[in-house]
Enzyme design. Sequence first.
Site, PDB file in Angstrom:
ATOM      1  CG  ASP A   6      -0.173  -0.056   2.532  1.00  0.00           C
ATOM      2  OD1 ASP A   6      -0.563   0.658   3.485  1.00  0.00           O
ATOM      3  OD2 ASP A   6       0.810  -0.824   2.623  1.00  0.00           O
ATOM      4  CE  LYS A  52      -0.737   0.852   7.033  1.00  0.00           C
ATOM      5  NZ  LYS A  52       0.300   0.793   5.992  1.00  0.00           N
ATOM      6  CD  GLU A  77       1.145  -0.119  10.614  1.00  0.00           C
ATOM      7  OE1 GLU A  77       0.298  -0.141   9.698  1.00  0.00           O
ATOM      8  OE2 GLU A  77       2.365   0.006  10.420  1.00  0.00           O
ATOM      9  CD  GLU A  82       6.443   1.603  12.210  1.00  0.00           C
ATOM     10  OE1 GLU A  82       5.642   1.792  11.277  1.00  0.00           O
ATOM     11  OE2 GLU A  82       7.659   1.344  12.042  1.00  0.00           O
ATOM     12  CE  LYS A 128       1.920  -3.416   9.030  1.00  0.00           C
ATOM     13  NZ  LYS A 128       1.753  -3.361   7.553  1.00  0.00           N
ATOM     14  CB  SER A 172       1.165  -6.973   8.026  1.00  0.00           C
ATOM     15  OG  SER A 172       0.712  -5.997   7.099  1.00  0.00           O
ATOM     16  CE1 TYR A 217       5.208   2.566   6.582  1.00  0.00           C
ATOM     17  CE2 TYR A 217       3.369   2.849   5.104  1.00  0.00           C
ATOM     18  CZ  TYR A 217       4.161   2.032   5.872  1.00  0.00           C
ATOM     19  OH  TYR A 217       3.894   0.694   5.940  1.00  0.00           O
TER      20      TYR A 217
END
Lengths: 357, 358
Positions: free
Chosen positions: A30, A142, A183, A185, A225, A295, A357
Amino acid sequence: MSAFVGKYADELIKTAKYIATPGKGILAADESTGTIGKRLASINVENIESNRQALRELLFTAPDALQFLSGVILFEETLYQKTASGKPFVEVLEENGVVPGIKVDKGIVELAGTNGETTTQGLDSLGTRCAQYYKAGARFAKWRAVLKIGPTEPSELSIQQNAQGLARYAIICQENGLVPIVEPEILTDGPHDIAKCAAVTETVLAAVYKALNDHHVLLEGTLLKPNMVTPGSDSPKVPPQVVAEHTVTALRRTVPAAVPGIVFLSGGQSEEEATLNLNAMNKLEVLKPWTLSFSFGRALQQSTLKTWGGQKENVAKAQAVFLARCKANSAATLGKYSGTSAGGLASESLFVKDYKY
Amino acid sequence: MSHFKSKFHDELIANAAYIGTPGKGILAADESTGTIGKRLASINVENVESNRRALRELLFTTPGALQCISGVILFEETLYQKTAAGKPFVDVLKEGGVLPGIKVDKGTVELAGTNGETTTQGLDGLAQRCQKYYEAGARFAKWRAVLKIGPTEPSELAIHENAYGLARYAAICQENGLVPIVEPEILVDGTHDINKCAAVTERVLAACYKALNDHHVLLEGTLLKPNMVTPGSEAPKVSPEVIAEHTVRALLRTVPSAVPAVVFLSGGQSEEEATLNLNAMNKLKGKKPWSLSFSFGRALQQSTLKAWSGKEENVKKAQEAFLTRCKANSEATLGTYKGDAKLGAGAAESLHVKDYKY
């Protein structure tokens, strides 16, 4: 009621459980247009739609690879793309038992007054967008929240904001038929040791599950995740066994057993590192009431990308490399990986400091 | 670090795991002097120290019973009492493979501005008291928080106060070598259905585990003592299987697997009801990452009390009644109870008292 049981409840539970099938995992494909541009640039490939399409076709049509995947996360553009011969990607995936997913967040913005901490945007009209994605064939979503470790980080504000954002996103997804991957992170950047990462991970996950409960999210229809628990990027490495113990302990202390599966992000780990760590977790002899899978984005695609180099004549070779990573990670979810896919590109660290990202 | 690493770290984990041994459970014999007085009054026995001592001796020396028990919660007075022959109760228990526990809360007080909701006292000087109890042989503690279900209850205030009280108590216990049993009891009183009870239970337990995390409590060294998820006392009853499904689902959604065992309170359930419900939970297929056992007071002692009635000549009969309930509940923790325990007088009797004050 505690958990919202809407019209999609049974389907959400079924889909989440399927994605968590032992032996399978998720390909995170993605990357936004900007991010995929960086990847393509690294192999001297122009960032135009046809190249983005070609890369994803390479991955989704790799012979025998899809059997090791239960889901693929797509960027919006890709959800509507087709193969060169005109078949929608969504159909290619569905026909091979792979659930299409969709990234729905709109990136991070800084929290004023903090030391560079962020929150994630994307809630505006999210319900409408989810409904559209469901129509297009997506069945999970997500949303990436980002936290960092520092002397005064993560702050209480950052934890609260990100946990609340994830919870709000999660319930909106469930209202519209999409299984939300949650998620949170925690970046590896920093000189901290593994104990510090463990402590922060436990605090963050506890806040996330409290927020999910407050927002009436149906845990059986979600996936988690998280980052693995590791030393900071500027700190000495530890063996996979140690990563596994700290990670599984942190999850046992915070993630309710109602969650069917945990699908780790790879962060800046090399392909091989990520696989070995996942394998070590699945070999651990302790009760784990959720499946532990992957993932992975970079950690599944890195050597495939390099092998391809944007050249048509390299497609079959690149697909073979991709298949090897898929197989390796599939074995890792069963604790059966014997580490034979090591060496060369697969061992290259993918860590980029302060990765955007 | 997330959890506070006390010098008792390994011992707490070992003791909590031991209490959760399949086939065993907890006898809650920690009735305060006032409360035990009511029980003794119901069988026309005077509330004097020798009678309180005699009752507990009856229970702790029942042949074969201690095998089914991993821990006994005591009231402070009992922690220092002895058998008629002069052996400290704590030694009797230890020799029988049973961990002595101690009730450390000081009862509930009302929260002003609420509709009769309460919080629990007992934090003042708690550390010193825990140290004293540890020296006397106690290895676990218990603190009862109470919530109720109503149109506007439990309120956010009641949930927060009780969750954070439990967390503070738990952290202090662990600093001083005692495994804290975390007990957020949601009273059964009311007309609500089982779904309402499930929703409230999930909300309360989520708040408890957030509070425990905030207070750096080592979950592997704790136990949970929750209510089972049931319809309200004034709502139609449901089968043990339905109770089992709702209860286990609520726990799966809120209780981390690091917690080694869940030891249910019996509330106002009859002895047999409580056993059948526990049995149904252990027969349920599906995930259950903690052991599911009992921490029963009334539901272990009711028919024993009636059989004894304070008379020396009834001790043997009363001990048989007690052993029967111990065995039945031990089997229930394994899902093998066949519902065939010889029901002593009162075993099927509801023990619900409206608005029960402990």
